[in-house]
Design a protein around this motif. Structure first.
Motif, short mmCIF file in Angstrom:
data_model
loop_
_atom_site.label_atom_id
_atom_site.label_comp_id
_atom_site.label_asym_id
_atom_site.label_seq_id
_atom_site.Cartn_x
_atom_site.Cartn_y
_atom_site.Cartn_z
N VAL A 182 24.54 -74.52 49.65
CA VAL A 182 24.13 -73.99 48.37
C VAL A 182 25.39 -73.82 47.53
O VAL A 182 26.34 -73.17 47.95
N LEU A 183 25.38 -74.43 46.37
CA LEU A 183 26.57 -74.40 45.52
C LEU A 183 26.60 -73.19 44.61
O LEU A 183 25.58 -72.84 43.99
N GLN A 220 20.13 -74.06 34.61
CA GLN A 220 21.31 -73.84 33.77
C GLN A 220 20.83 -73.36 32.40
O GLN A 220 20.16 -74.08 31.66
N LEU A 247 24.90 -83.74 36.31
CA LEU A 247 26.18 -83.38 36.92
C LEU A 247 26.59 -84.51 37.85
O LEU A 247 25.83 -84.91 38.73
N PHE A 296 17.63 -78.67 37.17
CA PHE A 296 18.15 -79.81 37.92
C PHE A 296 17.64 -79.78 39.36
O PHE A 296 17.61 -78.73 39.98
N PHE A 343 21.75 -71.62 41.48
CA PHE A 343 20.83 -72.02 42.54
C PHE A 343 19.51 -71.24 42.43
O PHE A 343 19.49 -70.02 42.25
N PHE A 355 32.86 -78.59 35.92
CA PHE A 355 32.46 -77.45 36.73
C PHE A 355 33.07 -77.55 38.12
O PHE A 355 32.99 -78.60 38.76
N PRO A 413 25.19 -73.99 36.19
CA PRO A 413 24.01 -74.09 37.07
C PRO A 413 23.97 -72.95 38.07
O PRO A 413 24.99 -72.57 38.64
N PHE A 471 28.63 -72.14 41.27
CA PHE A 471 29.43 -72.79 40.24
C PHE A 471 30.29 -71.78 39.48
O PHE A 471 29.92 -70.61 39.32
N GLY A 472 31.42 -72.29 38.98
CA GLY A 472 32.21 -71.55 38.02
C GLY A 472 31.60 -71.67 36.63
O GLY A 472 30.60 -72.38 36.44
N TYR A 502 18.25 -76.12 40.69
CA TYR A 502 19.16 -75.25 39.97
C TYR A 502 18.68 -75.10 38.54
O TYR A 502 18.03 -75.99 37.99
#
Lengths: 113, 116
Positions: B104-105, A37, B43, A88, A45, B90, A43, B107-108, A35
């Motif tokens: 697969v994440l 950021q 994280l 990350f 993907f 998050f 973050p 995120f906000g 990921y």
């Protein structure tokens, strides 16, 4: 417990130089994700690697998954200012679990124009 | 599609106060997560929910509670805030890939919480 470690913590490069970050897991991973950021952002993907020894490319970014599936690397060729951010890696908490992603501490990339 | 929406974006609390961070996703994802991000720590997973009606502890659950209200919403509650809970929080959601089983994440934008 399972740990995912990344080095270096910071990297400051001149624009045009290459950059590599390394990710090491204390346990074998079923897959690894990367990921990015951006400063002040969230973050996002980039890619997922699943197979032992797998290599994937996205333009100037090259991702590798180790043969033992315990380490991975991200290499950026000829960095640009748009590459600035924290990178990350993340792996599942257990071999049979794809739900709990454990993140490395990240490598922060700074690029001098 | 809004993706993952978190509220509030910023909050300042006094020690001992309580508050709830709200999260909603419109992607019809089954799994939702709460992470906290601290400088140099990456994280860290607080809680996650694999599906509506289920929740499970992550790496750092102490001092937090969660509620998976429905498929869309997953809230994080601090019952008695402490300065150690100052962080960026998050929320994320994911859907399990049927081919390789990986998540697969998404995120906000994050919620920055300061506890004085």
């Amino acid at each position: 417990g399972q740990q995912v470690m990344q080095i270096p913590q910071y990297q400051h490069v001149q624009e045009g130089e290459d950059f590599t970050t390394y990710c090491n897991s204390s346990t074998t991973l079923s897959n690894i994700q990367w990921y990015k950021q951006r400063p002040g952002g969230h973050p996002v993907f980039l890619i997922q690697l699943v197979k032992s020894g797998e290599v994937k490319k996205q333009k100037r970014l090259t991702f590798q998954f180790g043969e033992a599936k315990k380490n991975s690397s991200l290499h950026i060729t000829a960095t640009q200012t748009t590459d600035v951010g924290t990178y990350f890696c993340a792996g599942p908490r257990r071999m049979d679990s794809s739900y709990k992603l454990i993140f490395g501490s990240g490598t922060r990339l700074l690029v001098r124009p | 599609n809004a993706g993952v929406t978190q509220t509030p974006k910023f909050q300042v609390l006094k020690t001992g106060q309580s508050m709830t961070l709200q999260c909603a996703q419109d992607m019809n994802h089954n799994s939702m997560y709460w992470y906290r991000q601290d400088p140099g720590m990456g994280l860290r997973l607080i809680y996650y929910s694999a599906s509506e009606g289920t929740t499970d502890k992550g790496e750092v659950p102490n001092g937090y509670n969660v509620s998976r209200l429905n498929k869309r919403e997953f809230s994080l509650r601090l019952e008695s805030a402490a300065p150690s809970q100052t962080s960026v929080y998050f929320c994320a959601s994911s859907h399990r890939d049927r081919v390789d089983g990986a998540n697969v994440l998404t995120f906000g934008a994050g919620s920055r919480l300061t506890v004085l």
